[in-house]
Enzyme design. Sequence first.
Site, PDB file in Angstrom:
ATOM      1  N   LYS A 214      -7.892 -15.292 -13.043  1.00 13.72           N
ATOM      2  CA  LYS A 214      -8.759 -15.016 -11.904  1.00 13.72           C
ATOM      3  C   LYS A 214      -9.803 -13.967 -12.230  1.00 13.72           C
ATOM      4  O   LYS A 214      -9.497 -12.950 -12.848  1.00 13.72           O
ATOM      5  CB  LYS A 214      -7.873 -14.531 -10.754  1.00 13.72           C
ATOM      6  CG  LYS A 214      -8.576 -14.439  -9.450  1.00 13.72           C
ATOM      7  CD  LYS A 214      -7.608 -14.025  -8.348  1.00 13.72           C
ATOM      8  CE  LYS A 214      -8.371 -13.492  -7.160  1.00 13.72           C
ATOM      9  NZ  LYS A 214      -7.768 -12.345  -6.530  1.00 13.72           N
TER      10      LYS A 214
ATOM     11  N   LYS B 201     -12.368  -7.795  -9.501  1.00 13.94           N
ATOM     12  CA  LYS B 201     -12.914  -6.466  -9.797  1.00 13.94           C
ATOM     13  C   LYS B 201     -11.884  -5.599 -10.521  1.00 13.94           C
ATOM     14  O   LYS B 201     -12.180  -4.955 -11.509  1.00 13.94           O
ATOM     15  CB  LYS B 201     -13.334  -5.804  -8.483  1.00 13.94           C
ATOM     16  CG  LYS B 201     -14.156  -4.559  -8.639  1.00 13.94           C
ATOM     17  CD  LYS B 201     -14.761  -4.163  -7.313  1.00 13.94           C
ATOM     18  CE  LYS B 201     -13.728  -3.867  -6.262  1.00 13.94           C
ATOM     19  NZ  LYS B 201     -13.318  -2.455  -6.137  1.00 13.94           N
TER      20      LYS B 201
ATOM     21  N   LYS C 231       0.837  -1.204   0.000  1.00 10.85           N
ATOM     22  CA  LYS C 231       0.000   0.000   0.000  1.00 10.85           C
ATOM     23  C   LYS C 231       0.873   1.256   0.000  1.00 10.85           C
ATOM     24  O   LYS C 231       0.573   2.232  -0.687  1.00 10.85           O
ATOM     25  CB  LYS C 231      -0.922   0.022   1.224  1.00 10.85           C
ATOM     26  CG  LYS C 231      -2.246  -0.698   0.983  1.00 10.85           C
ATOM     27  CD  LYS C 231      -3.266   0.211   0.314  1.00 10.85           C
ATOM     28  CE  LYS C 231      -4.369  -0.520  -0.419  1.00 10.85           C
ATOM     29  NZ  LYS C 231      -5.100  -1.476   0.376  1.00 10.85           N
TER      30      LYS C 231
END
Length: 329
Positions: A194, A197, A111
Amino acid sequence: MNTVLSGIRSTGNLHLGNYFGALRNFVRMQEENKCFFFIADYHSLTTHPDPGSLHGNVKNVLTEYLAAGIDPEKSTIYIQSDVPEVCELYLLLNMHAYLGELSKTVSFKEKARKQPENVNAGLLTYPTLMAADILMHNADFVPVGKDQEQHLEMTRKFARRFNNMYQVEFFKEPNAYNFGQELIKIPGLDGSGKMGKSEGNCIYLKDEPKVIEKKVKRALTDQGPTVPNQEKPECIENLFTILRVVSTPEVVNHFEDKWNTCEIRYGDMKKQLAEDIIKVTSPIRERILEIENDDAYLHKVVTEGAEKARESAGKTLAGVREIMGFKPF
Ligand code: TRP
């Protein structure tokens, strides 16, 4: 009976991969365990979502979990921010969580790389908030994906550390919930490994039948087999993988045979695939549409959920406070 706690990130709509990979198992899990399902809206703040979208995101996830069969009569469903006890436990656990270990967490480093302009303390202490979520209910098991395994390991470490520090046997070390059989991974329709989103290759539970037909029709295929029994390329194997979870064995065998004799017509297969996906998603979609307009029902679910969660959390917190030396005057 075991206590199982499942935390749900409140971002975006649920897709087939979520359903077959987790949700369907959760519905079964709640039959045999004391389950807590909660929506981790505090955790979502680490990326500074727009205040205008926070509530809607939570409502979406809540609605879709309920529609897919998470049952408030059997489980406790709540919103993290409705349970203030979690904040206090988070604060107390943070006193025993160290910069060195927190800054080494894989999710933190990732992150920090992705949002260098916003490396906030919430991001750093994400694992202690997650530990508070889990330890607050003394959960025995937590269903976690690969990306959350390190966080669960840290929860175990925090629990152990607290027990050692105060010479108590207070917190249980939670384990990963194991669904028994191999987890089903739903591939994308774009030939990738996969459905996700961020990959933009999803069929959502809420998609209208027409949209599903269109998405399946557009799925990547190849020129077709030229030699009998030849191996399938990834994009075709992917379509078969989805077919195997939504269709009957007869249907799957039919298309396997057609593939093996080089007579397969992708148009036919896609038509069947779309139809069988719609059979799975339609009843869920209908319930989503019902529930999202039923404010009284949603209010009741989260109010009762918060009450049950606070009762469980309050007991743990009282114990922690006493162990750490807080006393009433
Ligand atoms: N970090 C989890 C995720 O990103 C969500 C989560 C927050 C969670 N608290 C939890 C999961 C407690 C399990 C237990 O998916």
